[in-house]
Design a protein around this motif. Structure first.
Motif, PDB file in Angstrom:
ATOM      1  N   MET A  57      51.605   9.776  50.602  1.00 52.41           N
ATOM      2  CA  MET A  57      52.795   8.952  50.413  1.00 52.41           C
ATOM      3  C   MET A  57      52.783   7.802  51.420  1.00 52.41           C
ATOM      4  O   MET A  57      52.496   7.999  52.603  1.00 52.41           O
ATOM      5  CB  MET A  57      54.052   9.812  50.583  1.00 52.41           C
ATOM      6  N   THR A  59      53.563  15.104  51.422  1.00 56.40           N
ATOM      7  CA  THR A  59      54.744  15.474  50.637  1.00 56.40           C
ATOM      8  C   THR A  59      55.759  16.237  51.472  1.00 56.40           C
ATOM      9  O   THR A  59      56.896  16.446  51.041  1.00 56.40           O
ATOM     10  CB  THR A  59      54.345  16.327  49.425  1.00 56.40           C
ATOM     11  N   SER A  84      58.492  14.231  48.238  1.00 57.31           N
ATOM     12  CA  SER A  84      57.983  13.293  47.237  1.00 57.31           C
ATOM     13  C   SER A  84      58.739  13.513  45.936  1.00 57.31           C
ATOM     14  O   SER A  84      59.316  14.575  45.697  1.00 57.31           O
ATOM     15  CB  SER A  84      56.485  13.503  47.012  1.00 57.31           C
ATOM     16  N   THR A 121      49.475   5.995  45.767  1.00 57.91           N
ATOM     17  CA  THR A 121      50.324   6.891  46.554  1.00 57.91           C
ATOM     18  C   THR A 121      51.472   7.426  45.714  1.00 57.91           C
ATOM     19  O   THR A 121      51.884   6.808  44.725  1.00 57.91           O
ATOM     20  CB  THR A 121      50.922   6.161  47.776  1.00 57.91           C
TER      21      THR A 121
END
Length: 358
Positions: free
Chosen positions: A158, A170, A192, A232
């Protein structure tokens, strides 16, 4: 090894099987990959618990990854996990690049021990690896009448808000709040918007994904799953989800003295390098705050108000953890469904240890 293959052949996709059968298969597979018999049994029980609760994505689905990493020794099956108490309510566990499932159980056990005397107990973990479903370890506290909190960093998938380079994971978090005579309220989620595994499945199926799931390599929202795998994952709730993931990162790596997420190795990547994941486990004994009865009363008041509130169209108010508790009761009575994916995971893991033994 041949016995393991024969037992696997008796499983049929689309049927249900007792949890004990799957647990024994998983334990024997993990033991064949190098874990001590007792450790393998403990880890298998934790993984099967996720299956019983319907959290299939974080149960035996990870068995092939765990077995491969044990065979590669990127997870040390005989890791010397060193626990040191840093203060009256704080400990740090160096997991020695061992199995995250076992490190997490050890750490929450320590947090509970400290909370029994201090009201709050915490244990930060470094040099660990993926530990499966976070809710299991939070619920360890709820079973003892305490509040459980679990945090973990993860391999980078991410980007920071406004960026396009994967730096944060995450970064899951879980809470478990005990209730009187009822299953606990359990909150377990990643920060996420979606698990990377769902994007991977969409790419394999050549299916489109929602535009708010991921960015491509240029930082542009994409519906192309393959492009998303080279980009991402988006945080849940936009900038707020990113900020929450960052807070978890700073707590886990900072308190444990472990690797930041951008240096954590993805468990799906092959090779002998350890993951280096960091976690944080917290147990709170409400009996040493407002009192256990008062805390339970507050939880029940909120739970009752939610459950008695007006439903939306074609829905009903539901407490977090309620669905998992219902599935657990059903699967405990009738067995765990053996999906094609579950059967594939068990067979893939067994094939790895068979190859490793030749």
């Amino acid at each position: 090894m041949q016995d393991l293959a024969t037992r696997l052949d008796s499983l049929k996709a689309g049927e249900v099987t007792p949890a004990a059968t799957l647990q024994a298969l998983a334990a024997d597979t993990l033991a064949a990959a190098g874990l001590a018999t007792a450790d393998a049994a403990t880890a298998a029980a934790i993984l099967v618990q996720a299956q019983l609760q319907g959290i299939d994505s974080h149960g035996l689905a990870h068995l092939p990854v765990y077995v491969r990493r044990l065979c590669e020794r990127s997870i040390k099956p005989d890791a010397a996990m060193v626990l040191s108490q840093a203060g009256p309510a704080a400990s740090v566990l160096d997991a020695g690049n061992g199995f995250g499932v076992l490190a997490a159980q050890k750490a929450m056990t320590e947090a509970l021990r400290l909370a029994t005397g201090q009201g709050i107990g915490s244990c930060a973990v470094r040099n660990s690896s993926h530990f499966g479903a976070a809710n299991y370890f939070a619920e360890m506290a709820a079973k003892q009448g305490m509040i459980g909190i679990v945090l973990s960093n993860a391999a980078p998938t991410m980007a920071p808000w406004g960026g396009r380079e994967a730096i944060l994971g995450t970064n899951p978090l879980a809470f478990a709040f005990p209730r009187d005579g009822q299953p606990p309220i359990v909150i377990d989620m990643a920060t996420s918007v979606v698990a990377r595994g769902r994007i991977r499945k969409a790419a394999q199926a050549k299916a489109a994904i929602p535009a708010d799931w991921a960015l491509d390599a240029d930082g542009v929202p994409t519906t192309d799953a393959e492009a998303a795998l080279h980009g991402t994952i988006q945080p849940m709730g936009g900038a707020k989800g990113y900020a929450l993931a960052l807070a978890i990162e700073l707590l886990c790596a900072g308190l444990a003295g472990g690797r930041p997420g951008f240096l954590v190795r993805n468990p799906h990547d092959p090779g002998p390098e350890p993951s280096g994941t960091s976690h944080c486990f917290i147990a709170i004994d409400a009996g040493q705050f407002s009192g256990r009865a008062a805390a339970l009363q507050a939880v029940e008041a909120v739970a009752a108000r939610i459950q008695q509130s007006q439903p939306a169209a074609n829905a009903a108010p539901r407490l977090p953890g309620q669905r998992a508790a219902t599935i657990y009761a059903e699967r405990s009575r009738h067995g765990i469904p053996v999906s094609p994916a579950l059967l594939d995971s068990l067979k893939a893991a067994a094939a790895m240890v068979m190859r490793a033994s030749t």
